[in-house]
Design a protein around this motif. Structure first.
Motif, PDB file in Angstrom:
ATOM      1  N   LYS A 209      47.489  14.728  -9.089  1.00 47.74           N
ATOM      2  CA  LYS A 209      46.463  15.388  -8.286  1.00 47.74           C
ATOM      3  C   LYS A 209      46.525  14.943  -6.828  1.00 47.74           C
ATOM      4  O   LYS A 209      46.673  13.765  -6.528  1.00 47.74           O
ATOM      5  N   SER A 210      46.411  15.921  -5.905  1.00 48.49           N
ATOM      6  CA  SER A 210      46.329  15.668  -4.463  1.00 48.49           C
ATOM      7  C   SER A 210      45.017  16.233  -3.934  1.00 48.49           C
ATOM      8  O   SER A 210      44.435  17.150  -4.521  1.00 48.49           O
ATOM      9  N   THR A 211      44.569  15.712  -2.781  1.00 49.56           N
ATOM     10  CA  THR A 211      43.271  16.097  -2.223  1.00 49.56           C
ATOM     11  C   THR A 211      43.362  16.305  -0.722  1.00 49.56           C
ATOM     12  O   THR A 211      44.035  15.553  -0.013  1.00 49.56           O
ATOM     13  N   ILE A 212      42.680  17.349  -0.214  1.00 54.35           N
ATOM     14  CA  ILE A 212      42.364  17.487   1.207  1.00 54.35           C
ATOM     15  C   ILE A 212      40.872  17.259   1.366  1.00 54.35           C
ATOM     16  O   ILE A 212      40.056  17.935   0.728  1.00 54.35           O
ATOM     17  N   GLN A 213      40.520  16.313   2.171  1.00 53.26           N
ATOM     18  CA  GLN A 213      39.112  16.037   2.485  1.00 53.26           C
ATOM     19  C   GLN A 213      38.804  16.690   3.830  1.00 53.26           C
ATOM     20  O   GLN A 213      39.315  16.292   4.868  1.00 53.26           O
ATOM     21  N   TYR A 214      37.950  17.715   3.804  1.00 54.41           N
ATOM     22  CA  TYR A 214      37.698  18.482   5.020  1.00 54.41           C
ATOM     23  C   TYR A 214      36.748  17.779   5.985  1.00 54.41           C
ATOM     24  O   TYR A 214      36.948  17.814   7.202  1.00 54.41           O
ATOM     25  N   THR A 215      35.704  17.188   5.456  1.00 63.64           N
ATOM     26  CA  THR A 215      34.723  16.489   6.287  1.00 63.64           C
ATOM     27  C   THR A 215      34.347  15.187   5.594  1.00 63.64           C
ATOM     28  O   THR A 215      34.843  14.886   4.502  1.00 63.64           O
ATOM     29  N   ALA A 216      33.440  14.431   6.215  1.00 56.99           N
ATOM     30  CA  ALA A 216      32.995  13.178   5.622  1.00 56.99           C
ATOM     31  C   ALA A 216      32.132  13.399   4.389  1.00 56.99           C
ATOM     32  O   ALA A 216      31.906  12.469   3.610  1.00 56.99           O
ATOM     33  N   VAL A 217      31.626  14.601   4.216  1.00 57.61           N
ATOM     34  CA  VAL A 217      30.823  14.916   3.021  1.00 57.61           C
ATOM     35  C   VAL A 217      31.753  14.917   1.811  1.00 57.61           C
ATOM     36  O   VAL A 217      32.735  15.674   1.780  1.00 57.61           O
ATOM     37  N   PRO A 218      31.495  14.080   0.799  1.00 60.50           N
ATOM     38  CA  PRO A 218      32.434  13.939  -0.317  1.00 60.50           C
ATOM     39  C   PRO A 218      32.782  15.245  -1.018  1.00 60.50           C
ATOM     40  O   PRO A 218      33.913  15.408  -1.497  1.00 60.50           O
TER      41      PRO A 218
END
Length: 249
Positions: A209-218
């Motif tokens: 699994k990979s993730t893009i975190q767009y903002t600081a909101v989890p």
């Protein structure tokens, strides 16, 4: 004495040959039986290196937990990936009877990519996945039938994967990630010359699994799971092998 002469004279008169002695006989010719070459014994034990390449096709599954700008994006996208790769391999085999045990590592430079359909009608937002490289370290279990080796394999895999959200200008997010996963496969290898073998192999790879975190909101993130099927062909050079070993008698 006269009787002996009379017998010899009579035999000659009748055309009969006198009995031959050992000195009169020609030597009997002797022909050596041709040697039958022993069947070669093929030995897979030893270190090897090689080059290989091929093609891959797979699936990128993305889940949206929170959108970079609007809740309309929440949901899941599934899209296909495909492309090619080239790389190298090294390993060691140990043969016991027809059974061959081995450990192998490889790495490939790749361009296996795909893009989602438009996810925001009229805007042109899409998601993109590219496998830029991948490798593995795995065990092999094979069965040798002379110059041919049939094997299965499995182990850990790693991928250099890029995921990207292409939104409107100024709204682009990119995540380059090394991901660990697993692989299983099967193939065949054939000795075609001293020190050299050719192989073809199939592998299934799950990169996790990979993730893009767009903002600081989890919750404002997207998560991908990436899998790929690969078919590759290659040539290996075996250091401790030499010519197929011929049995000595």
């Amino acid at each position: 004495m006269n009787k002996i002469l009379l017998v010899a004279f009579g035999a000659a008169a009748l055309g009969l040959a006198a009995p031959a002695n050992a000195a009169d006989m020609a030597a009997r010719p002797y022909t050596k039986a041709p040697m039958v070459a022993p069947a070669p014994i093929y030995n897979w034990t030893g270190f090897y290196v090689g080059v290989q390449g091929g093609g891959g096709w797979g699936r990128s599954d993305e889940t949206f937990f929170g959108a970079p700008n609007t809740a309309i994006f929440a949901g899941t996208q599934k899209y296909d990936t495909s492309g090619g790769f080239v790389g190298g391999v090294f390993g060691y085999n140990w043969q016991q009877g027809p059974a061959v045990f081995g450990i192998e590592g490889d790495y490939h430079w790749a361009d296996i990519s795909g893009r989602s359909a438009e996810i925001n009608a009229g805007v042109g937002d899409t998601y993109f996945t590219k496998i830029r490289g991948f490798g593995d370290i795995k065990g092999r279990l094979g069965y040798s039938t002379g110059p041919a080796l049939w094997f299965v394999s499995g182990g850990a895999a790693v991928g250099d994967i890029q995921h990207r959200y292409d939104g409107i200008p100024g709204n682009v997010f990119v995540q380059n990630d090394w991901r660990w996963g697993w692989t299983v496969g099967a193939g065949a290898e054939y000795m075609f010359a001293p020190n050299w073998s050719a192989k073809v192999e199939y592998n299934y790879i799950d990169f996790g699994k990979s993730t893009i975190q767009y903002t600081a909101v989890p919750t404002n993130r997207s998560e991908w799971t990436d899998t790929v099927h690969t078919i590759k062909a290659g040539v290996n050079y075996h250091f401790n092998w030499g010519s197929p070993v011929v049995a000595r008698y």
